[in-house]
Scaffold this motif. Sequence first.
Motif, PDB file in Angstrom:
ATOM      1  N   PHE A 103       0.828  -1.205   0.000  1.00 48.42           N
ATOM      2  CA  PHE A 103       0.000   0.000   0.000  1.00 48.42           C
ATOM      3  C   PHE A 103       0.864   1.257   0.000  1.00 48.42           C
ATOM      4  O   PHE A 103       0.624   2.194  -0.758  1.00 48.42           O
ATOM      5  N   MET A 104       1.892   1.268   0.826  1.00 49.17           N
ATOM      6  CA  MET A 104       2.763   2.435   0.903  1.00 49.17           C
ATOM      7  C   MET A 104       3.523   2.646  -0.404  1.00 49.17           C
ATOM      8  O   MET A 104       3.744   3.782  -0.830  1.00 49.17           O
ATOM      9  N   ALA A 105       3.917   1.557  -1.051  1.00 47.30           N
ATOM     10  CA  ALA A 105       4.611   1.671  -2.331  1.00 47.30           C
ATOM     11  C   ALA A 105       3.693   2.250  -3.390  1.00 47.30           C
ATOM     12  O   ALA A 105       4.106   3.075  -4.219  1.00 47.30           O
ATOM     13  N   GLY A 162       5.145   1.818   9.480  1.00 45.28           N
ATOM     14  CA  GLY A 162       5.385   2.947   8.589  1.00 45.28           C
ATOM     15  C   GLY A 162       6.848   3.367   8.584  1.00 45.28           C
ATOM     16  O   GLY A 162       7.416   3.666   7.527  1.00 45.28           O
ATOM     17  N   GLY A 163       7.470   3.376   9.760  1.00 47.77           N
ATOM     18  CA  GLY A 163       8.874   3.742   9.842  1.00 47.77           C
ATOM     19  C   GLY A 163       9.761   2.765   9.090  1.00 47.77           C
ATOM     20  O   GLY A 163      10.690   3.170   8.375  1.00 47.77           O
ATOM     21  N   ILE A 164       9.479   1.478   9.237  1.00 47.33           N
ATOM     22  CA  ILE A 164      10.255   0.467   8.513  1.00 47.33           C
ATOM     23  C   ILE A 164      10.084   0.645   7.015  1.00 47.33           C
ATOM     24  O   ILE A 164      11.050   0.545   6.242  1.00 47.33           O
ATOM     25  N   THR A 165       8.868   0.952   6.592  1.00 45.21           N
ATOM     26  CA  THR A 165       8.603   1.148   5.171  1.00 45.21           C
ATOM     27  C   THR A 165       9.363   2.353   4.638  1.00 45.21           C
ATOM     28  O   THR A 165       9.879   2.327   3.514  1.00 45.21           O
ATOM     29  N   LEU A 166       9.453   3.401   5.440  1.00 36.31           N
ATOM     30  CA  LEU A 166      10.161   4.609   5.000  1.00 36.31           C
ATOM     31  C   LEU A 166      11.652   4.366   4.800  1.00 36.31           C
ATOM     32  O   LEU A 166      12.253   4.891   3.867  1.00 36.31           O
TER      33      LEU A 166
END
Length: 198
Positions: A103-105, A162-166
């Motif tokens: 989703f974040m991508a 979210g932090g890991i995704t960033l």
Amino acid sequence: MPDTPAVEPRSLRADAQGNLDRLLEVAACTFQRDGADTSMRAIAKAAGVGVGTLYRHFATRDRLIEATYRSEIARLCAAAPELLESSPALDALRTWMNLFVTFMATKDGMGEALRAILVDDDEKMTTRHLLADALGELLSRGVVEGTLRDDIAPYDVLLGIGGITLIAGGAAQSATRNRLLDLLVDGLRTDGPRPRDA
């Protein structure tokens, strides 16, 4: 006045909804891969429909981007109870985390175009609450199953994902991202580390 048949209209509506869902799913994959500047024609072709059909649903690229974003949020939220139907909470949680990364991508692929559309802070907070609620469902089931701690706030976990995704959201960083997500899950387990007393 004769009765109006009910089955056929419902079927047509279901078909139309299916086509719309397919368009949004393809748009999400395309935006994630190629960015927000990809052509509407390319999206229509990938979805197997004419570009006129795409424009009938979404008169502008901005409307397609906004609809794709909302659709992906809905899919992510709906995934939580669906995963719990077939998997223990720990497995469902870890799978949901992977879906969140996707989703974040997709969101990043829509980039500045999406940020220009979603300028309402209240709407952003609503989205965060929806995602935290979905995550809370996974965590609550884990508490019931005895595998997840009962002192964890869903929003804190959401911030962690979210932090890991960033910092490790790229395709080339999948090994790092998976390792960090596994560490996060380990910290949520009932046999994981507990915070020290103040």
